[in-house]
Design an enzyme around this catalytic site. Structure first.
Site, PDB file in Angstrom:
ATOM      1  N   GLN A 251       0.819  -1.210   0.000  1.00  0.00           N
ATOM      2  CA  GLN A 251       0.000   0.000   0.000  1.00  0.00           C
ATOM      3  C   GLN A 251       0.855   1.264   0.000  1.00  0.00           C
ATOM      4  O   GLN A 251       0.434   2.305  -0.506  1.00  0.00           O
ATOM      5  CB  GLN A 251      -0.937   0.005   1.209  1.00  0.00           C
ATOM      6  N   HIS A 254       1.313   3.255  -3.271  1.00  0.00           N
ATOM      7  CA  HIS A 254       0.292   4.125  -3.853  1.00  0.00           C
ATOM      8  C   HIS A 254       0.796   5.553  -4.022  1.00  0.00           C
ATOM      9  O   HIS A 254       0.438   6.234  -4.981  1.00  0.00           O
ATOM     10  CB  HIS A 254      -0.968   4.137  -2.976  1.00  0.00           C
ATOM     11  N   GLU A 319      -8.199   3.198   6.835  1.00  0.00           N
ATOM     12  CA  GLU A 319      -8.933   2.756   5.652  1.00  0.00           C
ATOM     13  C   GLU A 319      -8.926   1.225   5.537  1.00  0.00           C
ATOM     14  O   GLU A 319      -9.970   0.587   5.424  1.00  0.00           O
ATOM     15  CB  GLU A 319      -8.303   3.384   4.408  1.00  0.00           C
ATOM     16  N   HIS A 320      -7.740   0.644   5.510  1.00  0.00           N
ATOM     17  CA  HIS A 320      -7.587  -0.812   5.410  1.00  0.00           C
ATOM     18  C   HIS A 320      -6.961  -1.330   6.698  1.00  0.00           C
ATOM     19  O   HIS A 320      -5.896  -0.856   7.087  1.00  0.00           O
ATOM     20  CB  HIS A 320      -6.657  -1.193   4.259  1.00  0.00           C
ATOM     21  N   ASP A 353      -8.344  -4.375  -3.082  1.00  0.00           N
ATOM     22  CA  ASP A 353      -8.100  -3.330  -4.082  1.00  0.00           C
ATOM     23  C   ASP A 353      -8.435  -3.791  -5.487  1.00  0.00           C
ATOM     24  O   ASP A 353      -8.920  -3.005  -6.309  1.00  0.00           O
ATOM     25  CB  ASP A 353      -6.628  -2.900  -4.055  1.00  0.00           C
ATOM     26  N   HIS A 413     -48.130  25.391  11.273  1.00  0.00           N
ATOM     27  CA  HIS A 413     -48.169  23.939  11.386  1.00  0.00           C
ATOM     28  C   HIS A 413     -49.378  23.507  12.222  1.00  0.00           C
ATOM     29  O   HIS A 413     -50.089  22.561  11.875  1.00  0.00           O
ATOM     30  CB  HIS A 413     -46.893  23.418  12.060  1.00  0.00           C
TER      31      HIS A 413
END
Length: 436
Positions: A251, A254, A319-320, A353, A413
């Site tokens: 990762q 990335h 995230e992961h 992924d 109302h």
């Protein structure tokens, strides 16, 4: 015992000069596209991508020609992965139910899940043509029932990303535009002379794309606010340090700002993982991204036990989150803040992924504390409806509404309730004009 860091990273800042520059650039592009439409889109595409075809939208014949250049095995693999994504999205949709209930005699309440009419799917290019993002955005939208999916992906150094085009086509995109960056996102969100406006934007992208989605949110819906990809691994002493090291770096490649974090109750494992990373990195083809990501954003924390490991992982809300322990399923009950969990050595974040079928568009920068990732429900509007068929029920609701609304000083109302109690039960209307 507080976590002891063998390697730590500085805190992330969200308002430095670079991010301010991104915000200002994006705001200027959006304003220009809003004012000048296609002309502005073309200018920015020429400026940023050196790309200005007669039409950004690919015709059916152009798509067929591009798809024909993709190797047969790559096409087969795209179809296989999309079948997995489609199957999981269908299972998600089947878990959602419309319903109607008579909650008391003559009072009916219901719920419907209605797909948005049009969605925009952005698939990044740049160094990595993220073919899998076509599966995640377009397939999922189509399973949800979205009638029109417009997709944008940029040329890559003047070349057409054939595999991405094939993936978008096979996923069911109704429109494919060879167009990238802020100008693509703005065109889909705002609409131009040749690109129709969408209701919701989905898909990852660089800092400019993410900022464009943030600034346009409200005019259109978005899947989520995305930052750099993150991985966090919880490992115990039984984990294979080589597997841990490889998965962390998977990762980190990335981008240079992608956090990679290890939390373990075993200091020997932690130190071995750190040594292995330094051995592996020099030979990685993507080391120019992975090395600075690990150097500047990598962290290694040693804790007393796995209970502390899970608590610290929850604080990150990554995230992961990959669980490499003897009993990985314990994390399902021990943890609550994550974009996606990957349980045991047999799976990994890279499966999520690329190939396994769950959606890879997930919350980053702590957003997993309050949201999950992209799923079929993001393309659906959960709406309600009401019907009162019983006069007696409407009388009681009208009287209750009159009292409840006047507590809040909402006289209008209250009168809507009063008039129904009057129509159906003859209740007085002291506020009504004389003669009615």
């Amino acid at each position: 015992m507080a976590a002891r860091y063998l390697k730590s990273a500085p805190p992330v800042t969200h308002d430095d000069a670079a991010s301010r520059g991104v915000r200002e650039t994006v705001a200027a592009v959006i304003a220009d596209v809003r004012a000048r439409g296609d002309a502005a889109v073309r200018e920015y595409s020429e400026k940023f991508d050196n790309w200005s075809p007669a039409s950004f939208r690919l015709s059916e014949s152009e798509i067929e020609q591009i798809v024909a250049t993709v190797p047969a095995q790559a096409l087969a693999d795209i179809k296989t992965v999309q079948a997995r994504v489609r199957d999981f999205a269908l299972r998600q949709k089947e878990s959602l139910h419309d319903f109607e209930a008579e909650v008391e005699p003559g009072v009916f309440l219901g719920q419907k899940n209605i797909p948005v009419s049009a969605a925009g799917a952005y698939v990044p290019g740049g160094r990595y043509p993220l073919v899998a993002s076509a599966h995640m955005t377009v397939v999922t939208a189509k399973v949800a029932g979205v009638g029109r999916v417009a997709s944008c992906t940029p040329p890559i150094r003047g070349e057409i990303p054939a595999a991405t085009i094939a993936a978008l086509h096979l996923a069911g995109a109704d429109e494919i535009y060879l167009l990238g960056g802020t100008q693509a996102v703005a065109a889909m969100a705002l609409g131009t002379e040749t690109i129709g406006k969408v209701d919701l934007l989905a898909g990852p992208g660089n800092a400019y794309v993410a900022e464009a989605k943030r600034q346009l949110f409200g005019e259109v819906g978005i899947d989520l606010f995305a930052g750099p990809t993150e991985i966090l691994i919880v490992a115990d002493g039984a984990a294979d340090p080589f597997v841990v090291a490889v998965d962390l770096l998977s990762q980190a490649e990335h981008g240079p700002d992608s956090p990679a974090i290890l939390i373990t109750d075993s200091e020997p494992l932690a130190r071995r993982v750190m040594d292995l990373i330094e051995e592996i990195l020099p030979g990685m083809p993507t080391r120019d991204f992975a090395a600075p990501a690990w150097r500047d954003h990598g962290e290694v924390a040693v804790v007393a036990d796995l209970a502390e490991a899970y608590a610290l992982a929850d604080a990150y809300a990554s995230e992961h989150v990959q669980i490499l322990t003897e009993s990985p399923r314990d994390a399902l009950t021990a943890m609550r803040n994550y974009g996606a969990l990957f349980l045991g050595e047999g799976t990994c974040v890279s499966y999520g992924d690329k190939v396994i079928g769950t959606n890879h568009t997930l919350p980053t920068r702590g957003a997993a504390r309050y949201t999950g990732g992209l799923w079929v429900g993001k393309y659906l509007k959960t709406v309600t409806y009401q019907e009162v068929t019983s006069r007696e029920a409407s009388v009681e609701l009208g009287r209750l509404c009159g009292r409840a609304a006047r507590v809040e000083l909402f006289e209008g109302h209250a009168r809507s309730g009063d008039i129904r109690a009057h129509q159906y039960a003859g209740d007085p209307l002291p506020w009504a004009p004389a003669g009615l």
